[in-house]
Design a protein around this motif. Sequence first.
Motif, PDB file in Angstrom:
ATOM      1  N   HIS A 292      28.934  41.611  55.139  1.00 49.94           N
ATOM      2  CA  HIS A 292      28.471  40.774  54.041  1.00 49.94           C
ATOM      3  C   HIS A 292      28.690  41.420  52.675  1.00 49.94           C
ATOM      4  CE1 HIS A 292      26.446  38.915  57.461  1.00 49.94           C
ATOM      5  NE2 HIS A 292      26.241  37.851  56.697  1.00 49.94           N
ATOM      6  N   SER A 293      29.210  42.623  52.641  1.00 51.32           N
ATOM      7  CA  SER A 293      29.410  43.309  51.363  1.00 51.32           C
ATOM      8  C   SER A 293      30.603  42.717  50.612  1.00 51.32           C
ATOM      9  CB  SER A 293      29.635  44.804  51.583  1.00 51.32           C
ATOM     10  OG  SER A 293      28.470  45.410  52.094  1.00 51.32           O
ATOM     11  N   LEU A 294      30.529  42.810  49.294  1.00 62.32           N
ATOM     12  CA  LEU A 294      31.608  42.358  48.414  1.00 62.32           C
ATOM     13  C   LEU A 294      31.871  43.442  47.388  1.00 62.32           C
ATOM     14  CD1 LEU A 294      33.533  40.242  47.102  1.00 62.32           C
ATOM     15  CD2 LEU A 294      31.532  39.369  45.870  1.00 62.32           C
ATOM     16  N   ARG A 295      33.060  44.002  47.396  1.00 60.94           N
ATOM     17  CA  ARG A 295      33.473  45.023  46.439  1.00 60.94           C
ATOM     18  C   ARG A 295      34.332  44.365  45.373  1.00 60.94           C
ATOM     19  NH1 ARG A 295      32.516  50.433  44.787  1.00 60.94           N
ATOM     20  NH2 ARG A 295      34.427  51.266  43.868  1.00 60.94           N
ATOM     21  N   VAL A 296      33.983  44.601  44.104  1.00 58.96           N
ATOM     22  CA  VAL A 296      34.673  43.996  42.976  1.00 58.96           C
ATOM     23  C   VAL A 296      35.188  45.107  42.071  1.00 58.96           C
ATOM     24  CG1 VAL A 296      34.475  42.408  41.026  1.00 58.96           C
ATOM     25  CG2 VAL A 296      33.082  42.037  43.078  1.00 58.96           C
ATOM     26  N   THR A 297      36.487  45.106  41.785  1.00 58.37           N
ATOM     27  CA  THR A 297      37.090  46.076  40.875  1.00 58.37           C
ATOM     28  C   THR A 297      37.797  45.311  39.764  1.00 58.37           C
ATOM     29  OG1 THR A 297      37.463  47.626  42.709  1.00 58.37           O
ATOM     30  CG2 THR A 297      38.670  48.031  40.656  1.00 58.37           C
ATOM     31  N   LEU A 298      37.351  45.519  38.523  1.00 63.56           N
ATOM     32  CA  LEU A 298      37.936  44.835  37.377  1.00 63.56           C
ATOM     33  C   LEU A 298      39.122  45.649  36.861  1.00 63.56           C
ATOM     34  CD1 LEU A 298      37.971  42.628  35.225  1.00 63.56           C
ATOM     35  CD2 LEU A 298      36.272  43.946  33.944  1.00 63.56           C
ATOM     36  N   VAL A 299      40.324  45.128  37.052  1.00 67.87           N
ATOM     37  CA  VAL A 299      41.526  45.779  36.553  1.00 67.87           C
ATOM     38  C   VAL A 299      41.708  45.493  35.067  1.00 67.87           C
ATOM     39  CG1 VAL A 299      44.023  45.995  36.814  1.00 67.87           C
ATOM     40  CG2 VAL A 299      42.573  45.678  38.839  1.00 67.87           C
TER      41      VAL A 299
ATOM     42  N   ALA B  49      33.645  48.858  38.549  1.00 70.50           N
ATOM     43  CA  ALA B  49      33.661  48.491  39.959  1.00 70.50           C
ATOM     44  C   ALA B  49      32.251  48.586  40.518  1.00 70.50           C
ATOM     45  CB  ALA B  49      34.608  49.404  40.751  1.00 70.50           C
ATOM     46  N   TRP B  50      31.919  47.678  41.378  1.00 71.83           N
ATOM     47  CA  TRP B  50      30.608  47.714  42.019  1.00 71.83           C
ATOM     48  C   TRP B  50      30.659  46.934  43.323  1.00 71.83           C
ATOM     49  CZ3 TRP B  50      31.957  44.704  38.017  1.00 71.83           C
ATOM     50  CH2 TRP B  50      31.669  43.335  38.077  1.00 71.83           C
ATOM     51  N   THR B  51      29.622  47.135  44.140  1.00 73.91           N
ATOM     52  CA  THR B  51      29.514  46.491  45.432  1.00 73.91           C
ATOM     53  C   THR B  51      28.244  45.668  45.499  1.00 73.91           C
ATOM     54  OG1 THR B  51      30.724  48.282  46.527  1.00 73.91           O
ATOM     55  CG2 THR B  51      29.399  46.853  47.939  1.00 73.91           C
ATOM     56  N   LEU B  52      28.376  44.409  45.897  1.00 76.55           N
ATOM     57  CA  LEU B  52      27.231  43.546  46.153  1.00 76.55           C
ATOM     58  C   LEU B  52      26.977  43.554  47.654  1.00 76.55           C
ATOM     59  CD1 LEU B  52      28.158  40.479  43.893  1.00 76.55           C
ATOM     60  CD2 LEU B  52      26.706  42.425  43.316  1.00 76.55           C
ATOM     61  N   ASP B  53      25.805  43.993  48.056  1.00 76.75           N
ATOM     62  CA  ASP B  53      25.475  44.073  49.488  1.00 76.75           C
ATOM     63  C   ASP B  53      24.585  42.905  49.887  1.00 76.75           C
ATOM     64  OD1 ASP B  53      26.827  46.461  50.137  1.00 76.75           O
ATOM     65  OD2 ASP B  53      25.280  47.598  49.107  1.00 76.75           O
TER      66      ASP B  53
ATOM     67  N   HIS C 172      41.702  41.861  31.953  1.00 79.75           N
ATOM     68  CA  HIS C 172      42.051  40.480  31.639  1.00 79.75           C
ATOM     69  C   HIS C 172      41.550  39.589  32.780  1.00 79.75           C
ATOM     70  CE1 HIS C 172      43.864  37.542  29.104  1.00 79.75           C
ATOM     71  NE2 HIS C 172      44.723  37.130  30.015  1.00 79.75           N
ATOM     72  N   SER C 173      42.428  38.964  33.570  1.00 80.50           N
ATOM     73  CA  SER C 173      41.983  38.133  34.695  1.00 80.50           C
ATOM     74  C   SER C 173      42.323  38.762  36.041  1.00 80.50           C
ATOM     75  CB  SER C 173      42.620  36.742  34.601  1.00 80.50           C
ATOM     76  OG  SER C 173      42.227  36.081  33.425  1.00 80.50           O
ATOM     77  N   THR C 174      42.671  40.023  36.037  1.00 80.76           N
ATOM     78  CA  THR C 174      43.074  40.718  37.264  1.00 80.76           C
ATOM     79  C   THR C 174      41.879  41.425  37.877  1.00 80.76           C
ATOM     80  OG1 THR C 174      45.254  41.073  36.304  1.00 80.76           O
ATOM     81  CG2 THR C 174      44.695  42.349  38.267  1.00 80.76           C
ATOM     82  N   VAL C 175      41.510  41.002  39.095  1.00 73.17           N
ATOM     83  CA  VAL C 175      40.349  41.545  39.795  1.00 73.17           C
ATOM     84  C   VAL C 175      40.739  41.774  41.252  1.00 73.17           C
ATOM     85  CG1 VAL C 175      37.926  41.178  40.431  1.00 73.17           C
ATOM     86  CG2 VAL C 175      38.798  40.237  38.291  1.00 73.17           C
ATOM     87  N   LEU C 176      40.348  42.921  41.789  1.00 75.95           N
ATOM     88  CA  LEU C 176      40.499  43.196  43.213  1.00 75.95           C
ATOM     89  C   LEU C 176      39.194  42.821  43.902  1.00 75.95           C
ATOM     90  CD1 LEU C 176      41.984  44.459  45.680  1.00 75.95           C
ATOM     91  CD2 LEU C 176      40.972  46.663  44.996  1.00 75.95           C
ATOM     92  N   LEU C 177      39.276  41.896  44.867  1.00 75.43           N
ATOM     93  CA  LEU C 177      38.117  41.448  45.632  1.00 75.43           C
ATOM     94  C   LEU C 177      38.289  41.896  47.075  1.00 75.43           C
ATOM     95  CD1 LEU C 177      37.923  37.803  44.219  1.00 75.43           C
ATOM     96  CD2 LEU C 177      36.423  39.715  43.623  1.00 75.43           C
ATOM     97  N   GLN C 178      37.278  42.580  47.584  1.00 72.55           N
ATOM     98  CA  GLN C 178      37.330  43.099  48.955  1.00 72.55           C
ATOM     99  C   GLN C 178      36.077  42.641  49.694  1.00 72.55           C
ATOM    100  OE1 GLN C 178      38.070  47.320  47.339  1.00 72.55           O
ATOM    101  NE2 GLN C 178      39.320  47.312  49.215  1.00 72.55           N
ATOM    102  N   THR C 179      36.265  41.863  50.728  1.00 70.38           N
ATOM    103  CA  THR C 179      35.145  41.378  51.532  1.00 70.38           C
ATOM    104  C   THR C 179      35.680  40.856  52.854  1.00 70.38           C
ATOM    105  OG1 THR C 179      33.149  39.977  51.523  1.00 70.38           O
ATOM    106  CG2 THR C 179      35.185  39.011  50.649  1.00 70.38           C
ATOM    107  N   GLY C 180      34.858  40.863  53.890  1.00 69.28           N
ATOM    108  CA  GLY C 180      35.257  40.330  55.183  1.00 69.28           C
ATOM    109  C   GLY C 180      36.471  41.006  55.773  1.00 69.28           C
ATOM    110  N   GLY C 181      36.764  42.227  55.349  1.00 68.19           N
ATOM    111  CA  GLY C 181      37.938  42.939  55.822  1.00 68.19           C
ATOM    112  C   GLY C 181      39.222  42.545  55.135  1.00 68.19           C
ATOM    113  N   ALA C 182      39.152  41.642  54.141  1.00 67.34           N
ATOM    114  CA  ALA C 182      40.343  41.178  53.433  1.00 67.34           C
ATOM    115  C   ALA C 182      40.378  41.755  52.021  1.00 67.34           C
ATOM    116  CB  ALA C 182      40.367  39.654  53.373  1.00 67.34           C
ATOM    117  N   ASN C 183      41.574  42.022  51.529  1.00 66.98           N
ATOM    118  CA  ASN C 183      41.804  42.496  50.162  1.00 66.98           C
ATOM    119  C   ASN C 183      42.610  41.446  49.408  1.00 66.98           C
ATOM    120  OD1 ASN C 183      40.551  44.946  50.767  1.00 66.98           O
ATOM    121  ND2 ASN C 183      42.486  45.932  51.334  1.00 66.98           N
TER     122      ASN C 183
END
Length: 331
Positions: free
Chosen positions: A70-77, A327-331, A79-90
């Motif tokens: 259920h965790s969600l990792r968010v990394t702000l690169v 960058a931060w993680t929502l648990d 402008h509108s570029t964001v790395l979203l990591q959750t459910g095993g997907a990048n």
Amino acid sequence: MRHSDSPPDSASAPPPSPTQRSGRWRAPWPEEDRSFLDLLRWGLSRRPAPWPVKLPVAPCAPPPERVHGHSLRVTLVGHSTVLLQTGGANLLTDPVWSERTGPFGRGPRRVRAPGLELDALPSLDAVLVTHNHYDHLDLPTLAALARAHDPLFLVPPGDARLVRRAAPRARIRELHWWEQQELAGVRVHAAPARHWSARGLLDRRRSLWCSFVLEAACGPVVFFGDTGFGLGEPFGMIRERFGPARLALLPIGAYEPRWFMAPAHMDPDEAVRAVRILEAQHALALHHGVFQLTDEAHDDPASALDQALLRHGLKPGAFAAPDPGAAWTLD
């Protein structure tokens, strides 16, 4: 619960979708296109605020390879570029690592470097592109991502051919509004936005534009690259279909002058209204402080966002506007 900004319920009706007329896409609501004369008027009358040549960026630590459960990792690169990591997907949104955003390597120059180096990205499953403007669809970056990661590129109708110019062997799927793509652990939906498309003078509205909604164990994640507010139609439709958002990624910059920018770009107050319609638990501000695209100062959007949150009775932490590299993680 519905807020006063929410459009009327329309659960019984099929979701509105754009249509093509003479090869050009039109949204299912009244639109205000700006003419060449409007552009000329803006160019002759504009008084853009001065921007710094460069602003410092604190690069973040390399992200994890995968984030599960259920965790969600968010990394702000940036402008509108964001790395979203959750459910095993990048997943990566509207990736732009180029120094300039415009045709022939020209256009606005970035004043903040990306908060994450291109080669520090984990293995990517999908790249989400909302529309074909140069500050959202950056062909050199897409070519580099295709070589390094071979991700699935999810783009609106009309943009696959453009992406193939840079990455001939890329895996690409065009998603119309309300269509979806299954990934391991995440379902990606294309959704509405109030915007337009063009790469030159003669291709206005020849390709579609969209937002994206991710369905995963962490809850719905809503991403807008660019959008106007109008009557809040896109946000109401997304809330109606997917429920309250766990996280909303919304643009707050490139909004001045309002007479010219309002149909396509929200200002910070409208972005807060969008958060209320989406009933988002968390919100992240995008599209500010990296490229000078319009007339406001580089720090005006974040300052105006703080004021808008006070006006609407929301805590500042409910809608954050960090610098690239956060960058931060929502648990």
